[in-house]
Design an enzyme around this catalytic site. Structure first.
Site, PDB file in Angstrom:
ATOM      1  CE1 TYR A  36      -3.675  -2.095  -0.026  1.00  0.00           C
ATOM      2  CE2 TYR A  36      -2.929  -3.007   2.019  1.00  0.00           C
ATOM      3  CZ  TYR A  36      -3.881  -3.287   0.716  1.00  0.00           C
ATOM      4  OH  TYR A  36      -4.599  -4.161   0.925  1.00  0.00           O
ATOM      5  CG  HIS A  47      -9.476  -0.791  -5.261  1.00  0.00           C
ATOM      6  ND1 HIS A  47     -10.077  -1.000  -3.901  1.00  0.00           N
ATOM      7  CD2 HIS A  47     -10.421  -0.997  -6.008  1.00  0.00           C
ATOM      8  CE1 HIS A  47     -11.201  -1.385  -4.185  1.00  0.00           C
ATOM      9  NE2 HIS A  47     -11.596  -1.181  -5.449  1.00  0.00           N
TER      10      HIS A  47
HETATM   11  C1  DQA Z   1      -7.738  -1.972  -1.219  1.00  0.00           C
HETATM   12  C2  DQA Z   1      -7.645  -3.353  -1.826  1.00  0.00           C
HETATM   13  C3  DQA Z   1      -8.490  -4.255  -1.145  1.00  0.00           C
HETATM   14  O1  DQA Z   1      -8.423  -5.682  -1.651  1.00  0.00           O
HETATM   15  C4  DQA Z   1      -7.970  -4.191   0.561  1.00  0.00           C
HETATM   16  O2  DQA Z   1      -8.959  -5.119   1.021  1.00  0.00           O
HETATM   17  C5  DQA Z   1      -7.835  -3.027   1.051  1.00  0.00           C
HETATM   18  C6  DQA Z   1      -7.428  -2.194   0.313  1.00  0.00           C
HETATM   19  C7  DQA Z   1      -6.711  -0.972  -1.942  1.00  0.00           C
HETATM   20  O3  DQA Z   1      -6.855   0.247  -1.647  1.00  0.00           O
HETATM   21  O4  DQA Z   1      -5.882  -1.343  -2.538  1.00  0.00           O
HETATM   22  O5  DQA Z   1      -7.890  -3.065   2.332  1.00  0.00           O
HETATM   23  O6  DQA Z   1      -9.068  -1.339  -1.411  1.00  0.00           O
END
Ligand code: DQA
Length: 149
Positions: free
Chosen positions: A24, A101
């Site tokens: 992330y 995302h």
């Molecule tokens: C997310 C991707 C999702 O699969 C995950 O559960 C998240 C973050 C992203 O921002 O990449 O919590 O939404």
């Protein structure tokens, strides 16, 4: 006064910067908020930026957006892959919706390849980290402009 763009963030995104930085990134949610607000300001938009770990609270906020927002940018995080309730709220909102995302959900665990949210979204941006929120603001600005013309 013009309505704001609701930027809603789901569970565990409060841990951004500390949470799996290899997936992330190292930006915190406050960093993401600052980038989003700056880009919005440049485009003449105001932003209501929120995060919740609760599915019900996200549904409540989407219902609030129906009345008070010009558009919704949503990173539903884990609820993306499970929540019919959030999809129902988005479809009821009758607003432009951009799904965001940070990570590329198509390059990860197979269960992340499916999004309930996408069925209620005008567009999806994923895999570009915090930049995705800025791009989502740009997309919303275009949609709002085209609605006005
Ligand atoms: C997310 C991707 C999702 O699969 C995950 O559960 C998240 C973050 C992203 O921002 O990449 O919590 O939404």
């Amino acid at each position: 006064m013009a309505k704001s763009v609701f930027v809603l963030n789901g569970p565990n995104l409060n841990l951004l910067g500390k949470r799996e930085p290899e997936v992330y990134g190292t930006d915190t949610l406050d960093d993401v908020r600052a980038r989003t607000e700056t880009r919005a300001g440049e485009l003449g938009l105001s932003v209501e930026f929120r995060q919740s770990n609760s599915e019900g609270e996200l549904v409540d906020w989407i219902q609030e957006a129906r009345e008070d927002a010009s558009a919704i940018i949503l990173n539903a995080a884990g609820y993306t892959h499970t929540s019919v309730a959030i999809l129902d709220a988005l479809q009821a909102a009758e607003l432009p919706v951009i799904e965001v995302h940070l990570s590329n959900i198509f390059r990860r665990d197979p269960f992340r390849n499916h999004s309930y949210i996408s069925l209620g979204a005008n567009g999806v941006i994923c895999g570009l980290g915090a930049k995705g929120y800025e791009l989502a603001i740009e997309a919303v600005a275009d949609i709002i402009k085209s609605q006005g013309s």
